[in-house]
Every structure is written in structure tokens, then in C-alpha cells.
Design an enzyme around this catalytic site. Sequence first.
Site, PDB file in Angstrom:
ATOM      1  N   GLU A 172      47.450  29.027 135.178  1.00  0.00           N
ATOM      2  CA  GLU A 172      47.381  30.219 134.328  1.00  0.00           C
ATOM      3  C   GLU A 172      45.996  30.856 134.285  1.00  0.00           C
ATOM      4  OE1 GLU A 172      48.916  28.992 130.560  1.00  0.00           O
ATOM      5  OE2 GLU A 172      50.841  28.403 131.396  1.00  0.00           O
ATOM      6  N   ASN A 215      49.801  27.384 139.481  1.00  0.00           N
ATOM      7  CA  ASN A 215      50.954  27.496 138.587  1.00  0.00           C
ATOM      8  C   ASN A 215      50.706  28.575 137.543  1.00  0.00           C
ATOM      9  OD1 ASN A 215      53.540  26.282 137.694  1.00  0.00           O
ATOM     10  ND2 ASN A 215      52.402  25.691 135.860  1.00  0.00           N
ATOM     11  N   HIS A 251      60.153  30.961 132.321  1.00  0.00           N
ATOM     12  CA  HIS A 251      60.675  30.913 130.947  1.00  0.00           C
ATOM     13  C   HIS A 251      61.371  32.248 130.666  1.00  0.00           C
ATOM     14  CE1 HIS A 251      58.468  27.241 130.101  1.00  0.00           C
ATOM     15  NE2 HIS A 251      57.358  27.812 130.541  1.00  0.00           N
ATOM     16  N   GLU A 280      58.835  25.113 135.248  1.00  0.00           N
ATOM     17  CA  GLU A 280      59.002  24.936 133.803  1.00  0.00           C
ATOM     18  C   GLU A 280      60.224  25.703 133.302  1.00  0.00           C
ATOM     19  OE1 GLU A 280      55.463  25.718 131.530  1.00  0.00           O
ATOM     20  OE2 GLU A 280      54.148  24.752 133.000  1.00  0.00           O
ATOM     21  N   ASP A 282      63.301  27.230 131.619  1.00  0.00           N
ATOM     22  CA  ASP A 282      64.229  27.218 130.487  1.00  0.00           C
ATOM     23  C   ASP A 282      64.706  28.640 130.254  1.00  0.00           C
ATOM     24  OD1 ASP A 282      61.984  28.305 129.159  1.00  0.00           O
ATOM     25  OD2 ASP A 282      61.561  26.452 128.089  1.00  0.00           O
TER      26      ASP A 282
END
Length: 459
Positions: A172, A215, A251, A280, A282
Site C-alpha cells: 500500500e 500488494n 475488498h 485479501e 471479501d
Amino acid sequence: MAQIPPGSIPARTHPSARARRALSFLTAGVLAAAGVVALAGNAQAVGALGDAAAAKGRYFGTAVAANHLGEAAYASTLNAQFDSVTPENEMKWDALESTRNSFSFAAADRIVGHAQSKGMKVRGHTLVWHSQLPGWVGGLGATDLRSAMNNHITQVMTHYKGEIHSWDVVNEAYQDGSSGARRSSPFQDKLGNGFIEEAFRTARTVDADAKLCYNDYNTDGRNAKSNAVYDMVKDFKQRGVPIDCVGFQSHFNSNSPVPSDFQANLQRFADLGVDVQITELDIEGSGSAQAANYTKVVNACLAVTRCTGITVWGVTDKYSWRSSGTPLLFDGDYNKKPAYDAVLAALGGSSGGGGDGGGTGACTATYTQTSTWNGGYNGQVTVKAGGSAITNWTVPVTVPSPQKVSAVWNGTPSTSGDVMTVRPTWNGSLAAGSSTTFGFTVTTNGGTSAPAVGACTAS
């Protein structure tokens, strides 16, 4: 996994740097808790989702918190479904090096040890990140900060050398919004743009075999942020900077849905010569709509040859950082949701033929704890035929001492020590792809470990 500073895009609020959960020391018995799915004749245990993904040349993983491994349902679901794990917080800087050059690996080691005992891969998350930094890092001058960054990378990667398949080396580093600029951080502000390259070069000197990843979030479609990351990766590849993969956190919710160009965006990164990983995942929602969105993501990964794996950010909704949005594949009681069925179908549906065929047939066995009470629980094993019909099956179940099986139904048991071998009563013949179940009641006698279900064999 990170936090979005105030003023960032509100549609996809990223997880805040949560207060670290108290990490309890787990007994060896708890770490051995298992509910295993295995292919017939294959002693190595892999998960149902993991096994299906492996047939496509991918992994299917989840984020894991060390302090939940002592919960039987958590551990058994983890063991039964996934073949890769990412420590949720235990490998972040504040967890490993809260005091300069004093490292504490115990919690992360518990996760790695558990994964290795179940034949799972491990993703390392994360080496250099602006968040969850101990206060001493931000207080360093440039020279000391460079030394501390390289030392942290070296010490952590050396400790886990040969045990991590992919590292999030830098996490990030770019701003949200339309600028495509770097995010303000101690590393960016004091070391300048070169800190990312330096981190990757240092990482390669420590471990020549681990995949080295960048990432980030809000990079799932083509936008200013993903374009900036793309340009960095392209530059690194052209100049020989050692970057092997790019992680997409993915996400999603109703305000920030799966972008229409998601697959194309993954592909353009892959075309640079790097692997892409969904790191990650979801998706908030429920029912068929959530299931459809999960299907889009899985299909996108399957369509991109260099998409090597998918990690969902947690095992169960109840422990998700977005729990109110019920974004995962298992609900708070560890029941499989429609999204789970959709993911499994997507992983199994695009193959030109299963690996379960053959004259002797094959089967899998999946364990689920169906109920629990003070002093006991009920367990259920689902036996599923592979690509051809079977007429008989056998499943070994290890119930760790001092636990004892007090009843079995829909199966005929024979016991040797802690191992109960179950064969069918009336339910041995299964058509290709069909399933049956058997169940058992266990008196715990103070034991806390889940039973381990071994390889299903069929004929």
C-alpha cells in the site's frame, strides 16, 4: 491489510489497524486440530476449496489469526477447506519487532507450524508498510531508517526462509484518488521513491526462491492508482528489479463492486511478466448476489494463466473486519453460504475433466462439527464420490485421547487405539459426484482437539 486515512475514498473503507488480539499459547493438541479432506490414496491433507483450486494449478487460502486456532470449529474449517494461509496480523512490523532489533516470532510461528502440519502453503504479510509500525520506526532519521528497514526484511525473511511461498514485500505505497502519487509514510518521506526498489532488492538477497510481491487495494480495475502501480512494475521489470508478483486485495461491496474490467486489469499486469494473486478477497452481501460476485472473481482468476491463487480475508463472518457486511464464505456458525457453493462450483466447473476418474473410483471426506455442549460434541463426515461411481468407501477418523466416541450412525466403525475406521452400512454405493454422510458423538473428557479425518479410499 491496512487502514485508509481520513479523507480517502469512502466507498471501500479498508480495515483499520485493529487493536491486536491477545495471543494465547496453544497446546500441541490444539495445534493438531484437524478436519481433513483428502483424495483417495493420497495421504497429504488438503482442503476442499484448496483441492479444487490445486486441480487448476492455483491455491485457495485464507487469513488466519493465531488466537482463534484454539477454537475447534475455526481450526477444523480451516483445515478442511484451505491449502494456503496468510497471518492476519502476526507478521506485521509491530508484532515482530516492537523494539528495535528485538524480534518476537512466537505468534507467527504458531500459524506457520499449524500450516506446515496440514500441508498448507504460507504467504508472508507484510515486510514494509506504513501502518502497524511501532513508534520507534517513525522517529528514525533517514540513515537509521534505511538500516532498520533492510535489517527488518533480512531478519524476518531469514527466520522464515524456505517456508513462505510469496512475500508482500511492500504494501500500500500509493495514494487513493486521481493523483497516482505515492502515499506519505516514514519510508516515502525520508527515503524517497527508491525505497520500494531497495526493499525488493534486499528481499531477493535473502531468499532467492520466494515470490516477491507488491500488494495494494483499490487497484482491481484500471484507475489512476492501478496505473501508477502498473507503471512501477513495468519499470522494475525493464530494469531487472526483482519483482515476481502483484497482489490485489479485492475488498468489494455494493458501493465498490467487482469492476467490469477486473479480468482485463489482472491480465495487463500478468502481461508484464509477473504473477498476479488475489490476496485479501471479501465481498459484502448475502445469497445469490454475493455468490454471483464471488463467481466473477474466481472466473477472472481462472481466465488469467498467471493468476496463481486466491486468499479470502478470513475463515468466518464473525471474525471478519467487516463482519456486519457478512463478506466471507462461512457464516458466524461456520455454515457454508451460497457463496461457498458458487466458489467451489467455479473452481470445479471449468476443468476439462476431473482427476478423480479411474477404474477404482475415488472419494473425498470432509469433516464438520455439527453441535457442541459441555463435555461433548457431534461430528459429521461428508463422503463424496469423485469423477466415477463407487461401491464402497473407508474413512479413518482419529479422535485424540482422552476423547472417546460414544455413538456412530450411518456408518460401521472399527477401532484401533485412537483411530476409528468407518465403513458404510447402507450407503456405500455413490454415483459420480454424489455424497453421503456419517456422524458420531464424542465425549471430550477434558480434551479440546478436533478429530482428524484422513484419506478416503474407495472401490
